[in-house]
Every structure is written in C-alpha cells, then in structure tokens.
Design a protein around this motif. Structure first.
Motif, PDB file in Angstrom:
ATOM      1  N   LYS A   1       0.552  -1.239   0.053  1.00  0.00           N
ATOM      2  CA  LYS A   1      -0.205   0.040  -0.077  1.00  0.00           C
ATOM      3  C   LYS A   1       0.538   0.712   0.241  1.00  0.00           C
ATOM      4  CE  LYS A   1      -3.843   2.118   3.136  1.00  0.00           C
ATOM      5  NZ  LYS A   1      -4.741   2.491   2.045  1.00  0.00           N
ATOM      6  N   GLN A   2       1.809   1.375   0.207  1.00  0.00           N
ATOM      7  CA  GLN A   2       2.661   2.499   0.729  1.00  0.00           C
ATOM      8  C   GLN A   2       4.005   2.791  -0.402  1.00  0.00           C
ATOM      9  OE1 GLN A   2       5.799   2.361   4.175  1.00  0.00           O
ATOM     10  NE2 GLN A   2       7.733   3.574   2.880  1.00  0.00           N
ATOM     11  N   TRP A   3       4.200   1.983  -1.094  1.00  0.00           N
ATOM     12  CA  TRP A   3       4.755   1.923  -2.020  1.00  0.00           C
ATOM     13  C   TRP A   3       3.447   2.481  -3.527  1.00  0.00           C
ATOM     14  CZ3 TRP A   3       7.168  -3.333  -1.849  1.00  0.00           C
ATOM     15  CH2 TRP A   3       8.343  -3.517  -1.103  1.00  0.00           C
ATOM     16  N   LEU A   4       2.454   1.551  -3.605  1.00  0.00           N
ATOM     17  CA  LEU A   4       1.523   2.325  -4.458  1.00  0.00           C
ATOM     18  C   LEU A   4       1.146   3.810  -4.295  1.00  0.00           C
ATOM     19  CD1 LEU A   4      -1.113  -1.099  -4.023  1.00  0.00           C
ATOM     20  CD2 LEU A   4      -0.104  -0.077  -6.432  1.00  0.00           C
ATOM     21  N   GLU A   5       1.281   4.704  -2.476  1.00  0.00           N
ATOM     22  CA  GLU A   5       1.076   5.628  -2.439  1.00  0.00           C
ATOM     23  C   GLU A   5       1.812   6.247  -2.874  1.00  0.00           C
ATOM     24  OE1 GLU A   5      -2.344   4.973   1.453  1.00  0.00           O
ATOM     25  OE2 GLU A   5      -0.384   5.583   1.833  1.00  0.00           O
ATOM     26  N   GLU A   6       3.238   5.367  -3.051  1.00  0.00           N
ATOM     27  CA  GLU A   6       4.122   6.714  -3.416  1.00  0.00           C
ATOM     28  C   GLU A   6       4.574   6.510  -5.341  1.00  0.00           C
ATOM     29  OE1 GLU A   6       7.690   4.831  -1.361  1.00  0.00           O
ATOM     30  OE2 GLU A   6       7.484   4.842   0.536  1.00  0.00           O
ATOM     31  N   GLY A   7       3.589   5.781  -5.844  1.00  0.00           N
ATOM     32  CA  GLY A   7       3.333   5.950  -7.387  1.00  0.00           C
ATOM     33  C   GLY A   7       4.557   5.294  -7.855  1.00  0.00           C
ATOM     34  N   ILE A   8       4.678   4.255  -7.112  1.00  0.00           N
ATOM     35  CA  ILE A   8       6.100   2.773  -7.185  1.00  0.00           C
ATOM     36  C   ILE A   8       4.632   2.291  -7.826  1.00  0.00           C
ATOM     37  CG2 ILE A   8       7.561   1.972  -6.240  1.00  0.00           C
ATOM     38  CD1 ILE A   8       8.547   4.305  -4.988  1.00  0.00           C
ATOM     39  N   THR A   9       4.913   1.153  -8.949  1.00  0.00           N
ATOM     40  CA  THR A   9       4.496   0.259  -9.289  1.00  0.00           C
ATOM     41  C   THR A   9       5.142  -0.896  -8.708  1.00  0.00           C
ATOM     42  OG1 THR A   9       3.627   1.126 -11.173  1.00  0.00           O
ATOM     43  CG2 THR A   9       3.376  -1.252 -10.870  1.00  0.00           C
ATOM     44  N   PRO A  10       4.633  -1.476  -7.463  1.00  0.00           N
ATOM     45  CA  PRO A  10       5.244  -2.945  -7.150  1.00  0.00           C
ATOM     46  C   PRO A  10       4.927  -4.313  -8.397  1.00  0.00           C
ATOM     47  CG  PRO A  10       3.148  -2.409  -5.799  1.00  0.00           C
ATOM     48  CD  PRO A  10       3.156  -1.501  -7.271  1.00  0.00           C
ATOM     49  N   VAL A  11       6.009  -4.970  -7.486  1.00  0.00           N
ATOM     50  CA  VAL A  11       6.277  -6.398  -8.038  1.00  0.00           C
ATOM     51  C   VAL A  11       5.518  -7.316  -7.421  1.00  0.00           C
ATOM     52  CG1 VAL A  11       8.163  -5.977  -9.540  1.00  0.00           C
ATOM     53  CG2 VAL A  11       8.608  -6.781  -6.878  1.00  0.00           C
ATOM     54  N   ARG A  12       5.013  -8.124  -7.197  1.00  0.00           N
ATOM     55  CA  ARG A  12       4.568  -9.320  -7.370  1.00  0.00           C
ATOM     56  C   ARG A  12       5.206  -9.619  -5.458  1.00  0.00           C
ATOM     57  NH1 ARG A  12       2.457 -13.097 -10.851  1.00  0.00           N
ATOM     58  NH2 ARG A  12       0.874 -11.588 -10.881  1.00  0.00           N
ATOM     59  N   ILE A  13       4.738  -9.866  -4.592  1.00  0.00           N
ATOM     60  CA  ILE A  13       5.698 -10.382  -3.628  1.00  0.00           C
ATOM     61  C   ILE A  13       5.018 -11.807  -3.382  1.00  0.00           C
ATOM     62  CG2 ILE A  13       6.312  -9.103  -0.806  1.00  0.00           C
ATOM     63  CD1 ILE A  13       7.288  -7.619  -2.617  1.00  0.00           C
ATOM     64  N   ALA A  14       5.768 -12.780  -2.505  1.00  0.00           N
ATOM     65  CA  ALA A  14       5.552 -14.441  -2.548  1.00  0.00           C
ATOM     66  C   ALA A  14       5.705 -13.722  -0.390  1.00  0.00           C
ATOM     67  CB  ALA A  14       6.582 -14.633  -2.792  1.00  0.00           C
ATOM     68  N   VAL A  15       5.110 -14.492   0.016  1.00  0.00           N
ATOM     69  CA  VAL A  15       4.413 -14.894   0.990  1.00  0.00           C
ATOM     70  C   VAL A  15       4.886 -16.433   1.798  1.00  0.00           C
ATOM     71  CG1 VAL A  15       3.076 -14.823   3.387  1.00  0.00           C
ATOM     72  CG2 VAL A  15       3.555 -12.449   1.785  1.00  0.00           C
ATOM     73  N   ASN A  16       5.710 -16.788   2.960  1.00  0.00           N
ATOM     74  CA  ASN A  16       5.343 -18.361   3.099  1.00  0.00           C
ATOM     75  C   ASN A  16       4.511 -17.951   4.203  1.00  0.00           C
ATOM     76  OD1 ASN A  16       8.525 -18.980   1.843  1.00  0.00           O
ATOM     77  ND2 ASN A  16       8.746 -17.178   3.225  1.00  0.00           N
ATOM     78  N   LEU A  17       3.630 -20.150   3.662  1.00  0.00           N
ATOM     79  CA  LEU A  17       3.327 -19.747   4.367  1.00  0.00           C
ATOM     80  C   LEU A  17       2.896 -20.995   5.815  1.00  0.00           C
ATOM     81  CD1 LEU A  17      -0.230 -20.193   2.297  1.00  0.00           C
ATOM     82  CD2 LEU A  17       0.034 -18.408   4.015  1.00  0.00           C
ATOM     83  N   SER A  18       2.901 -21.800   6.478  1.00  0.00           N
ATOM     84  CA  SER A  18       3.404 -22.372   7.505  1.00  0.00           C
ATOM     85  C   SER A  18       2.391 -23.445   7.604  1.00  0.00           C
ATOM     86  CB  SER A  18       3.833 -21.958   9.286  1.00  0.00           C
ATOM     87  OG  SER A  18       2.581 -21.158   9.489  1.00  0.00           O
ATOM     88  N   TYR A  19       2.650 -24.938   8.173  1.00  0.00           N
ATOM     89  CA  TYR A  19       1.427 -25.665   8.004  1.00  0.00           C
ATOM     90  C   TYR A  19       0.585 -25.226   8.902  1.00  0.00           C
ATOM     91  CZ  TYR A  19      -0.062 -30.199   8.897  1.00  0.00           C
ATOM     92  OH  TYR A  19      -1.031 -31.576   9.408  1.00  0.00           O
ATOM     93  N   ALA A  20       0.876 -24.817  10.338  1.00  0.00           N
ATOM     94  CA  ALA A  20      -0.466 -23.993  11.041  1.00  0.00           C
ATOM     95  C   ALA A  20      -1.642 -23.584  10.261  1.00  0.00           C
ATOM     96  CB  ALA A  20      -0.072 -23.580  12.572  1.00  0.00           C
ATOM     97  N   GLN A  21      -0.966 -22.213   9.864  1.00  0.00           N
ATOM     98  CA  GLN A  21      -1.502 -20.988   9.172  1.00  0.00           C
ATOM     99  C   GLN A  21      -2.580 -21.910   7.761  1.00  0.00           C
ATOM    100  OE1 GLN A  21       1.372 -18.280   7.860  1.00  0.00           O
ATOM    101  NE2 GLN A  21       0.016 -16.905   7.802  1.00  0.00           N
ATOM    102  N   PHE A  22      -2.307 -22.816   6.795  1.00  0.00           N
ATOM    103  CA  PHE A  22      -2.378 -23.400   5.878  1.00  0.00           C
ATOM    104  C   PHE A  22      -3.500 -24.375   6.524  1.00  0.00           C
ATOM    105  CE2 PHE A  22      -3.156 -26.783   2.133  1.00  0.00           C
ATOM    106  CZ  PHE A  22      -2.828 -25.688   1.595  1.00  0.00           C
TER     107      PHE A  22
END
Ligand code: C2E
Ligand code: CA
Ligand code: CA
Ligand code: CA
Length: 279
Positions: A102-123
């Motif tokens: 959100k911060q990058w978008l508000e700064e007018g910067i086009t972000p890239v896709r960010i990959a987040v790791n999921l744990s077993y418990a979360q899944f």
C-alpha cells in the motif's frame, strides 16, 4: 575410540542441555517479539531469465531480539510452529506485506508481486483464504500483488485440503507456488490437480548442478514437468553465473539468489529494484 561410553554420554547430555536452554530462552523472547515490534521483512528479488527484468520478490522475516540480537528464521520459525505463535507471526507477515505494498502504491511506485511463506499451522486454518482476502481489502491492495508459497511437504500432507484452499486463492486472483520443490513426495496425479502457477526448485539441487550430473538431471526433469503442467519454474539459491547460464539453457523461467541480490530491507529494495525498473 579413546572416550569411554560414560564420557560420551556426559558430553551428549551437556550438548542436549545447551540446546534446550537456548530453545527456552528463544521461546521466552519470542513471546514478546511481536508486541515489541522486533520483526521486519526483507525482500529478495526474482528475475526473469528471458527479459532480465524483475518479476517479483520473496518476503523473508527477520527478527532482531532485544536480548539475543539477530536470530535466523531457520532457528525461530520451527520453535514458533511448535508453540503455536506462528499463527500470529504469520498473520503479521501478511499484514506487513500488505502495508508495504500500500505504501509503495501511495508513493506512485508500481510494485511487483510479493511472495509470502505460509506455515503448516496457517494452512490448516480453514478460513485462511478469507483472512488473506480481508487483509488485502483492509489495505486496498490488488490481489495480483500477492503470491503465497507452500512447501511441497505441506502441500502433500492432505492433498484434498490443499486443492480446496488453492482453488479459493485462485478464485481470489492470488498466485500460489510450491516451495522447496523436489524435496517432498508429490505424486503426479495430485500435482496436476494443484492449481499453482509456479514450482520453486529447491536450492539443494541448484547448489551442485554445475558439477553433479544427478542434480542437473533432477532440475531438468522438474522444468520439463512444470512445462507439461503449464506451470512456470523459478530456481532458488542461484549464486553463480555458471548456474544462471545452465538454468537458462535448460529452460528455467526465473531465478532468485545471492547472484542477483541477498534479501534486503524494503527501502533498499525500492531504490535498487522497484525504482530502477521504472526508469
Ligand atoms: P525458504 O522459504 O526456502 O527461503 C529461502 C532461504 O534461502 C532464505 O533464508 C534466503 O535468504 C536463502 N537464500 C536465498 N538466496 C540464497 C542463495 O543464493 N544462497 C543461499 N545459501 N541461500 C539463499 P532465510 O531468510 O534464512 O529463511 C529460511 C527459511 O525460514 C525459509 O526458507 C522459510 O522456510 C522460513 N521463513 C522465512 N521467512 C518466513 C516467514 O515469513 N514465514 C514462514 N512461515 N517461514 C519463513
Ligand atoms: Ca520460500
Ligand atoms: Ca525455498
Ligand atoms: Ca527451504
């Protein structure tokens, strides 16, 4: 051996004790880490081998403890999994990623896709897709900017559950990838039913692929498999030009590794990779 059995036993218990004391100390410090805002995220760029351009980044958690200094995720994530703290930490990672986007978008910067790791418990949490959707909504971040990584081990524990959850993410427009691919036990019949976009080739195969024919064959086979299934491939742990060139020659799509960049703080990532991309 010179040592008597008894000496070896004494040595072993001392070592065991040191390990469990460390675990206790870490566990206690971990308890306060979220509240004390001791976590941060680093970002490691992912590059297309075809265009040479950045296509995404992986978010990796960092912990600077007041008492213990820097502790690696390889050490504290397993502890957090055991204690259940991983659920709160995992949600923090998702939230922090959304806040940063959100911060990058508000700064007018086009972000890239960010990959987040999921744990077993979360899944295992059945309404995980709803939780993720609510976080994206809260920060008004388009789903296209988020990717979720699931290790092959987690994905294959309960394949039917995996298919259900992955389909929900697909409907939300969130990309998913299978992490550490090649180290688990995917059966072909399930793999073709997993609606994932990407296979991440485990770094253990990349490490020796330029000298070890077996590893080279494994990497090549994973790439062919992905191509057959309509998935893209990314090799992790790429440290040398020789690895990069071999991966390019055998048709790997993307790479991630120290050869391009270590995981770096958000500001450094913005200046070095996001803003460069737009110039
Ligand atoms: P992973 O998901 O397989 O992440 C890749 C690891 O390889 C990262 O270690 C990264 O810094 C390291 N790496 C990247 N490029 C290279 C390279 O060229 N050479 C070498 N030798 N290593 C490279 P890191 O950051 O220490 O994370 C270790 C593991 O901790 C991760 O493995 C992941 O399983 C876990 N982890 C990290 N952040 C999170 C998180 O936010 N949530 C969860 N659940 N797990 C996380
Ligand atoms: Ca990962
Ligand atoms: Ca990995
Ligand atoms: Ca790994």
């Amino acid at each position: 051996a010179k040592h008597t059995g008894r000496n070896r036993y004494a040595f072993f218990t001392e070592e065991m004790q040191a390990i469990s004391t460390r675990a206790l100390t870490l566990g206690n410090a971990l308890h306060d880490a979220l509240e004390r805002q001791e976590f941060s995220l680093h970002y490691q760029p992912q590059i297309s081998l075809i265009t040479g351009k950045i296509i995404g980044a992986e978010a990796l958690i960092r912990w600077h403890s007041l008492e213990l200094g820097h502790v690696s995720p390889g050490e504290f994530i397993p502890l957090a999994e055991e204690s259940g703290q991983i659920l709160a930490i995992g949600e923090w990672v998702l939230r922090e990623t959304a806040r940063q986007l959100k911060q990058w978008l508000e700064e007018g910067i086009t972000p890239v896709r960010i990959a987040v790791n999921l744990s077993y418990a979360q899944f295992q949490v059945n309404d995980l897709p709803a939780i993720v959707a609510a976080i994206l909504n809260e920060y008004a971040v388009p789903a296209q900017y988020l990717e979720l990584e699931l290790t092959e081990r987690i994905a294959t524990k309960d394949p039917e559950h995996t298919i259900t959850i992955l389909e929900s993410f697909q409907q939300l427009g969130i990309h998913t990838s299978i992490d550490d691919f090649g180290t688990g036990y995917s059966s072909l019949s399930y793999l073709q039913r997993f609606p994932v976009y990407k296979l991440k080739i485990d770094q253990s195969f990349v490490r020796n692929m330029t000298t070890n024919t077996n590893d080279q064959v494994i990497v090549g086979t994973i790439i062919l498999l992905a191509q057959q299934l309509g998935m893209t491939t990314i090799a992790e742990g790429v440290e040398t030009k020789a690895q990069l060139e071999m991966l390019y020659n055998i048709g790997c799509d993307d790479i991630q590794g120290y050869y391009i960049s270590r995981p770096i703080p958000a500001e450094e990532f913005k200046i070095g990779f996001l803003q460069k991309k737009q110039r």
